[in-house]
Design an enzyme around this catalytic site. Sequence first.
Site, PDB file in Angstrom:
ATOM      1  N   SER A 184     -21.648 -21.413 -44.432  1.00 37.85           N
ATOM      2  CA  SER A 184     -22.319 -20.382 -44.796  1.00 37.85           C
ATOM      3  C   SER A 184     -23.837 -20.350 -44.234  1.00 37.85           C
ATOM      4  O   SER A 184     -24.424 -19.184 -44.357  1.00 37.85           O
ATOM      5  CB  SER A 184     -22.517 -20.349 -46.542  1.00 37.85           C
ATOM      6  OG  SER A 184     -22.861 -21.634 -46.858  1.00 37.85           O
ATOM      7  N   HIS A 212     -16.202 -17.284 -46.953  1.00 34.59           N
ATOM      8  CA  HIS A 212     -17.146 -16.584 -45.940  1.00 34.59           C
ATOM      9  C   HIS A 212     -16.068 -15.759 -44.802  1.00 34.59           C
ATOM     10  O   HIS A 212     -16.545 -15.261 -43.929  1.00 34.59           O
ATOM     11  CB  HIS A 212     -17.995 -17.139 -45.357  1.00 34.59           C
ATOM     12  CG  HIS A 212     -19.339 -16.990 -46.054  1.00 34.59           C
ATOM     13  ND1 HIS A 212     -20.315 -16.194 -46.528  1.00 34.59           N
ATOM     14  CD2 HIS A 212     -19.656 -18.042 -46.895  1.00 34.59           C
ATOM     15  CE1 HIS A 212     -21.184 -16.435 -47.381  1.00 34.59           C
ATOM     16  NE2 HIS A 212     -20.874 -17.629 -47.748  1.00 34.59           N
ATOM     17  N   LYS A 243     -17.381 -11.917 -52.270  1.00 30.69           N
ATOM     18  CA  LYS A 243     -18.003 -11.789 -51.187  1.00 30.69           C
ATOM     19  C   LYS A 243     -17.255 -10.354 -50.520  1.00 30.69           C
ATOM     20  O   LYS A 243     -17.595  -9.470 -50.939  1.00 30.69           O
ATOM     21  CB  LYS A 243     -18.140 -13.017 -50.246  1.00 30.69           C
ATOM     22  CG  LYS A 243     -19.030 -13.759 -50.710  1.00 30.69           C
ATOM     23  CD  LYS A 243     -18.999 -15.370 -49.801  1.00 30.69           C
ATOM     24  CE  LYS A 243     -20.297 -15.931 -50.528  1.00 30.69           C
ATOM     25  NZ  LYS A 243     -19.687 -17.535 -51.165  1.00 30.69           N
TER      26      LYS A 243
HETATM   27  C1  PLP Z   1     -19.823 -18.393 -52.157  1.00 29.83           C
HETATM   28  C2  PLP Z   1     -18.910 -19.532 -51.849  1.00 29.83           C
HETATM   29  C3  PLP Z   1     -18.424 -20.191 -52.938  1.00 29.83           C
HETATM   30  C4  PLP Z   1     -18.165 -19.894 -54.374  1.00 29.83           C
HETATM   31  O1  PLP Z   1     -17.544 -18.446 -54.547  1.00 29.83           O
HETATM   32  P1  PLP Z   1     -17.753 -17.799 -55.719  1.00 29.83           P
HETATM   33  O2  PLP Z   1     -16.328 -16.949 -56.070  1.00 29.83           O
HETATM   34  O3  PLP Z   1     -18.747 -16.919 -55.750  1.00 29.83           O
HETATM   35  O4  PLP Z   1     -18.023 -18.690 -57.060  1.00 29.83           O
HETATM   36  C5  PLP Z   1     -17.681 -21.359 -52.653  1.00 29.83           C
HETATM   37  N1  PLP Z   1     -17.437 -21.867 -51.308  1.00 29.83           N
HETATM   38  C6  PLP Z   1     -18.099 -21.401 -50.333  1.00 29.83           C
HETATM   39  C7  PLP Z   1     -18.318 -21.714 -49.131  1.00 29.83           C
HETATM   40  C8  PLP Z   1     -18.912 -19.972 -50.605  1.00 29.83           C
HETATM   41  O5  PLP Z   1     -19.822 -19.558 -49.567  1.00 29.83           O
END
Ligand code: PLP
Length: 396
Positions: A184, A212, A243
Amino acid sequence: MNEKLESELKLELEKLDEQNLLWNPKTLNGPSCSTCEVGGKRVVMLCSNNYLGLANHEALKKAAIAAIEKYGAGSGSVRPIAGTMDLHIELEALLAKFKHSEDCLYYNSGFTANSGAIPALLRSGDAVISDELNHGSIIDGVRLTKAERHIYKHCDMSSLEEKLKEVKAKNPNRILIITDGVFSMDGDIAPLDKIADLAEEFDAVTYVDDAHGDGVLGDHGRGIVNHFKLEGRVDFEMGTFSKAFGTMGGLIATSKINKEFLLNKSRTWLLTGSHPPATVAASIAAIKLLMESDELVKRLWSNTTYFKKRLKELGFDTGRSETPITPVMTYDSGAARKMSTRLYEEGVYALPIVFPMVAKDAARIRTMITAEHTQEELDFAIEKIEKVGKELGLIK
Ligand SMILES: *Cc1c(COP(=O)(O)O)cnc(C)c1O
């Protein structure tokens, strides 16, 4: 209120403030869109994860409203007792089809999927090998296990192989290799094909967090496993709805047996209320939309390619990004903060990423492109990044 506690916490907050690490989030005054109102100001949004513009999509809104009319506002219980509606089942079946996996399990969030599934899978006598840049929810999940923990160098396959040899020599019951799919902070992609090869060689289990990559990588946004054509060779493909899919919820695509085990053993699945019908119905609508058409995914990639190319032509360093996550390197933390502030004043919203989220000399503005951005919005953002970049001496 306990005064001792409050005075200690106040001190810690002051320390964070001195280090510029205090969060003071700006507020959206309406839906999350490519141009929206943030903190009372209209800006081009460059820091949402709403990659496909689904968060405010008509089809998702309609599905949510219809589900409220039919099923109500809440689900009434945790999944294992009385909180599994036919909607939850429909979503899991649809996801399995979309992911080309045997089955799929829906969690409340990506965070709870990682913090529940990882400790369910590992016991004392097992070993976990994790990429050094993995997401905090993986780190927390791993912390909850009694397995032996190892870290390999970021995306470095010889480092992973070395760790596998070292771990194998101790003859653990089970070895889990765990990695983010798309990282990320830098937007680079894990070499999952090579990880799967090594896992097979060492008889290890594979777990990828594709938060992502869902809706971004692969045919119709099916994710990283499809991107590398690894269906059936990755044990757990975890992902999120928060996302690109535009709603909320975690997912794990896996086999029927693995799913059955996870839902019996993940405390974050068993002990928390299930998603309200509106969220589940909107999530179903998102997956249906992607199965029908890859238009949004294609637009996301053409916008991404254009934006990156223009930034590079202007002389910016976008790091090792291969995805819509596009860092604009400032190296210095102060410059990153200044750049974010100036961009907001100019009508572009992008946040600085500084130490300890990245190394001390690797500060950057992180921009994220979506399918929703119009040519005008992209050009406006590029013009402002160029202007502010020149002010700060990042480009000539
Ligand atoms: C955003 C994210 C999460 C968390 O996901 P949510 O559904 O928003 O709790 C987990 N792992 C990664 C790599 C992320 O970027």
